[in-house]
Design an enzyme around this catalytic site. Sequence first.
Site, short mmCIF file in Angstrom:
data_model
loop_
_atom_site.label_atom_id
_atom_site.label_comp_id
_atom_site.label_asym_id
_atom_site.label_seq_id
_atom_site.Cartn_x
_atom_site.Cartn_y
_atom_site.Cartn_z
N SER A 1 16.10 14.90 20.12
CA SER A 1 17.39 14.58 19.60
C SER A 1 17.80 12.97 19.00
O SER A 1 18.56 12.62 18.49
CB SER A 1 18.51 14.96 20.51
OG SER A 1 18.53 14.35 21.48
N ASP B 1 26.70 10.26 28.40
CA ASP B 1 25.35 10.42 27.58
C ASP B 1 25.17 8.80 27.68
O ASP B 1 25.70 8.23 26.70
CB ASP B 1 25.94 11.01 26.43
CG ASP B 1 24.70 11.05 25.60
OD1 ASP B 1 23.80 10.52 25.73
OD2 ASP B 1 24.81 11.44 24.24
N HIS C 1 21.59 8.97 24.12
CA HIS C 1 21.82 9.01 22.71
C HIS C 1 22.88 7.62 22.09
O HIS C 1 23.25 6.74 23.16
CB HIS C 1 22.64 10.07 22.03
CG HIS C 1 21.63 11.14 22.36
ND1 HIS C 1 22.16 12.27 23.34
CD2 HIS C 1 20.84 11.91 21.69
CE1 HIS C 1 21.09 13.05 23.53
NE2 HIS C 1 20.33 12.86 22.47
#
Length: 400
Positions: free
Chosen positions: A133, A377, A380
């Site tokens: 990702s 998170d 990312h």
Amino acid sequence: MKERLLNMCNAASLLFYTAILTILLTFYLFYYPRINFVQENIQTNIFTRSHTNGGRSCNLFKGQWIPDTRDSLYTNFSCTTIPYRRNCFFHGRKDRDFLHWRWKPEQCELPRFSPKTFLSIVQGKTMAFIGDSLARNQMESLLCLLSTEETPKEVYKDAVERFWTWEFPKHNFTLMALWSQFLVTATETMFNGSATGGFGLQLDKVDQKWSEKLPFIDYAIFSDFQWFFRQNYLYEGNKLIGCVYCQAPNVTNLGISFAIKRAFQAAFKQINECKNCKNIFTILRTFSPSHFENGAWNTGGGCNRTRPVKIEDVIGRDSNLEFRKIQVEEIEMAREKGEYRGNRFEILDITEIMGMRPDGHPGLYGGNDDWKKGYSDCIHWCLPGPIDVWNELLLEMIKR
């Protein structure tokens, strides 16, 4: 007569010693860089580019973050392709200071991203971001940057946005994201009918979901690491050879480094042995550090900083560099093997650059799925955000 013979002998001796010194110097020049390569701080010519001011070479990846009063080239309003989970401002992030820093190499200036220049270079080409990702995260950043010059057209997207294709019709340029957590064939391990989160990896078999696209690709940017931090079982020739983070009896724990090395070896071997491929420009984006503090992702860890840190204050710097070293070694070996085939291998070395940016993650502002609510998170990167520098560096690499 004796004096003449003596002079001739002296001349011969001089020529002999000159030849010996020439041979030794030639050996040093040819082999010293290779010897130096295995040292801890790996630096080869793939890290530098010629700098126009004075013709000096400049290491683009060694420098510091400095304040920048300019705004981002795009916003979360102007770029309509920003994914829900990377749109940090949409989810309530208030501070914007993290956008006002730019990367400054020590010996030169890194030009601001030019979408017009980028599209002119890649006209008629296909670029694929292959991996996890974070590979898609970089593609999403590039999509926003390029959309300031031309509006992209989405031509394919699967249900979970793991395989994604965009076209820029005016420039005949295709941009792809090809999902592959490990680059090699992987099957999720099941226990009593439920998924365990771990995988069985066939380290000698590449994932065909990306490899079958190679004949159509001109630029391949690889990004993989995070999924190796799981309990994975490792196979070669369909035989179990070891594991990562397992405590199974009679199974050797070979460690993360072993699995990563073999996976990248298989991927780069596939490129160098591809018979129907063009001359592929392969770029490996090095390990992107996470920044969980006061716990792991599932034990209350978070990333609440709002500005960069100095390099000496980077948490986990030694392990970050160790992971990076593995990747550098593998792509250098692939580079040597690929030269005679016309393949080019280079490194987008962002490990230390991003280690200094704990402020650039979504944290609690990532619009997590219901089962992740309350988790941060810190892997990312927000869009816009520090990740945009990856594509500024990418542009400098493909310019050459």
